[in-house]
Scaffold this motif. Structure first.
Motif, PDB file in Angstrom:
ATOM      1  N   VAL A 130      -2.272   2.148   5.781  1.00  0.00           N
ATOM      2  CA  VAL A 130      -1.982   1.119   4.786  1.00  0.00           C
ATOM      3  C   VAL A 130      -2.756   1.432   3.508  1.00  0.00           C
ATOM      4  O   VAL A 130      -3.983   1.389   3.487  1.00  0.00           O
ATOM      5  CB  VAL A 130      -2.363  -0.284   5.299  1.00  0.00           C
ATOM      6  CG1 VAL A 130      -2.153  -1.330   4.202  1.00  0.00           C
ATOM      7  CG2 VAL A 130      -1.543  -0.644   6.532  1.00  0.00           C
ATOM      8  N   ILE A 158      -0.410  -2.937  -0.480  1.00  0.00           N
ATOM      9  CA  ILE A 158       0.112  -4.191   0.071  1.00  0.00           C
ATOM     10  C   ILE A 158       0.857  -4.936  -1.023  1.00  0.00           C
ATOM     11  O   ILE A 158       0.347  -5.109  -2.134  1.00  0.00           O
ATOM     12  CB  ILE A 158      -1.020  -5.077   0.623  1.00  0.00           C
ATOM     13  CG1 ILE A 158      -1.705  -4.385   1.816  1.00  0.00           C
ATOM     14  CG2 ILE A 158      -0.497  -6.455   1.035  1.00  0.00           C
ATOM     15  CD1 ILE A 158      -2.903  -5.135   2.359  1.00  0.00           C
ATOM     16  N   VAL A 187       2.802  -2.633   3.354  1.00  0.00           N
ATOM     17  CA  VAL A 187       2.779  -3.957   3.985  1.00  0.00           C
ATOM     18  C   VAL A 187       3.314  -4.972   2.994  1.00  0.00           C
ATOM     19  O   VAL A 187       2.996  -4.909   1.793  1.00  0.00           O
ATOM     20  CB  VAL A 187       1.351  -4.350   4.429  1.00  0.00           C
ATOM     21  CG1 VAL A 187       1.350  -5.755   5.039  1.00  0.00           C
ATOM     22  CG2 VAL A 187       0.787  -3.351   5.416  1.00  0.00           C
ATOM     23  N   LEU A 201      -4.959  -7.260   9.440  1.00  0.00           N
ATOM     24  CA  LEU A 201      -4.875  -6.106   8.552  1.00  0.00           C
ATOM     25  C   LEU A 201      -5.928  -5.055   8.903  1.00  0.00           C
ATOM     26  O   LEU A 201      -5.642  -3.850   8.933  1.00  0.00           O
ATOM     27  CB  LEU A 201      -5.034  -6.546   7.095  1.00  0.00           C
ATOM     28  CG  LEU A 201      -3.860  -7.332   6.490  1.00  0.00           C
ATOM     29  CD1 LEU A 201      -4.223  -7.866   5.112  1.00  0.00           C
ATOM     30  CD2 LEU A 201      -2.610  -6.462   6.398  1.00  0.00           C
ATOM     31  N   LEU A 258      -5.072  -0.943   9.604  1.00  0.00           N
ATOM     32  CA  LEU A 258      -5.168  -0.160   8.373  1.00  0.00           C
ATOM     33  C   LEU A 258      -4.849   1.313   8.604  1.00  0.00           C
ATOM     34  O   LEU A 258      -4.293   1.986   7.731  1.00  0.00           O
ATOM     35  CB  LEU A 258      -6.569  -0.295   7.754  1.00  0.00           C
ATOM     36  CG  LEU A 258      -6.875  -1.611   7.033  1.00  0.00           C
ATOM     37  CD1 LEU A 258      -8.295  -1.604   6.495  1.00  0.00           C
ATOM     38  CD2 LEU A 258      -5.879  -1.858   5.898  1.00  0.00           C
ATOM     39  N   LYS A 275      -0.427   1.523  11.105  1.00  0.00           N
ATOM     40  CA  LYS A 275       0.632   0.581  10.726  1.00  0.00           C
ATOM     41  C   LYS A 275       1.811   0.711  11.701  1.00  0.00           C
ATOM     42  O   LYS A 275       2.257   1.826  11.993  1.00  0.00           O
ATOM     43  CB  LYS A 275       1.112   0.872   9.304  1.00  0.00           C
ATOM     44  CG  LYS A 275       2.199  -0.078   8.801  1.00  0.00           C
ATOM     45  CD  LYS A 275       2.655   0.296   7.412  1.00  0.00           C
ATOM     46  CE  LYS A 275       3.489   1.550   7.406  1.00  0.00           C
ATOM     47  NZ  LYS A 275       4.792   1.428   8.109  1.00  0.00           N
TER      48      LYS A 275
END
Length: 424
Positions: free
Chosen positions: A254, A257, A327, A382, A386, A389
């Motif tokens: 990630v 976002i 995300v 989250l 991280l 995903k």
């Protein structure tokens, strides 16, 4: 009067329904201002700028309208959803009402003159009092929507008899002007087809088109709750997503976002979420994307952190925005489905705790998205993912019939095949 009432009750099926009236004010405000004075000023402004203004503008090009397949649109999103048809059907043209805002496509849409609409406003007061007898509270709350709707049907049936389109394809089944065009087409004996352009609510009117091209089982199941379905139904997936299937997110990490918000979300809650996220995840980039109709001032949010940037929904297509993120965080928004189709992990997080419209689209119930009840839960969620995903696009099968099939990314082919058979 009973005939007038039955017609306009159908045209205003969604907006004068008990279900719509029961929605939070933040949802209703997108259609009709909450404050009575603003509602009145909207009627006055509509009368002066659109009704009177239409009288002095020549907008029709009859040679382009006659005998064609009309792609009737009421928004920029509608246009994007039907764009693939224009190249696949040589006789297809985009059509909209005279002053309808189609965003960046305003200049390229063929217009239908509405200057005669003013001739039918003698019907407003009789209709208003008739609706008061049947739906008093809803009529008082949405009289501006009724005012706006008067005359569309009467003008459109004249236009259809004059230009005789071969068929009309819709991407909207519930806006008053779209419903007026649908009912006028049925009265004039013109074929109608519908291509779903967004997530469906059980509050929508029953399907009354000759051909209904839906994205998947979710839409079909919800429309069955709305009432009997007229015409043939085919499940075709989402044509507007076809070009983006090759760009599904394959990253396990990630890095970026996105936060998609709309008019139902509270600005202070969006700010609070951004402050917390940028503090707890200082190495992550954040992209805030307000809904195209959201005109609130978001400038102050850009000062929270240099890691925050914006996506302008009026100029950047939704899928182009989704290609830039790993995300997606939103409350009640159809963007969740589009995110999952691109294998972007989508998380439901309520940004309006005062008016909790819980799981309006059923995305949580059907397992399309993960949900976090509070910020602490979101933060932990989250942090745990991280570097890992999840792959999520297969979750969209219930919503999109082509996911994981040979027609994945080829929904437009299916839709054009059905449309050509239908029109011929």
């Amino acid at each position: 009067m009973n005939k007038w009432y039955a017609l306009y009750n159908n045209i205003l099926h969604l907006h004068l329904s008990e279900g719509f009236y029961s929605l939070p004010e933040s949802a209703k405000n997108a259609v009709s201002p909450t404050q009575p004075l603003k509602r009145f000023l909207k009627v006055v402004g509509y009368s002066l700028v659109r009704l009177i203004g239409n009288l002095f503008k020549q907008v029709e090009q009859p040679e382009k309208l006659h005998g064609k397949v009309w792609l009737y649109v009421v928004s920029q999103n509608n246009y994007d959803s039907l764009k693939f048809i224009e190249s696949g059907l040589p006789d297809a043209i985009f059509v909209a009402g005279q002053s309808k805002n189609i965003g960046k496509y305003n200049a390229v849409v063929n217009r239908l003159s509405l200057r005669k609409k003013v001739l039918y406003y003698y019907k407003f007061l009789p209709l208003y009092f008739e609706f008061l007898k049947h739906k008093k509270e809803r009529t008082l709350r949405f009289y501006d929507v009724l005012f706006d709707a008067v005359g569309f049907y009467e003008v459109y049936i004249q236009k259809l008899r004059e230009f005789k389109p071969a068929a009309i394809v819709f991407a909207n089944d519930h806006n008053p002007d779209a419903r007026a065009m649908l009912l006028a087409a049925k009265a004039a004996g013109i074929k109608t087809a519908y291509i779903q352009h967004a997530s469906i609510s059980p509050l929508f009117p029953p399907l009354q088109f000759d051909l209904n091209l839906l994205e998947g089982r979710d839409a079909l199941d919800k429309y069955r709750l709305c009432g009997p379905i007229d015409g043939k139904v085919e499940l075709i997936g989402m044509p507007k997503a076809d070009a983006y299937v090759p760009f599904r997110n394959t990253s396990k990490q990630v890095r970026t976002i996105g936060i998609g918000c709309n008019l139902m979300d509270v600005l202070s809650e969006i700010e609070k979420l951004l402050r917390r996220l940028t503090t707890d995840f200082p190495t992550i980039n954040f992209i805030l994307r307000p809904h195209p109709r959201d005109k609130r001032n978001y400038t102050v949010l850009s000062t929270i952190s240099p890691n925050i940037s914006f996506s302008d929904g009026r100029t950047e297509p939704t899928f182009d925005y989704l290609r830039r993120i790993d995300v997606q965080i939103s409350g009640n928004s159809g963007i969740h489905l589009e995110a999952v189709l691109l294998n972007v992990w989508s998380i439901f997080y309520n940004l309006n705790p005062q008016e909790n419209l819980h799981d309006y689209y059923g995305f949580i119930t059907q397992g399309l998205v993960d949900a976090c009840a509070d910020y602490e839960g979101l933060r932990v969620f989250l942090q745990e993912h991280l570097q890992l995903k999840p792959d999520v696009y297969q979750r969209a099968k219930y919503y999109n019939a082509t996911v994981g099939t040979e027609y994945d990314g080829r929904s437009g082919e299916l839709a054009l095949r059905y449309l050509k058979e239908f029109i011929s």
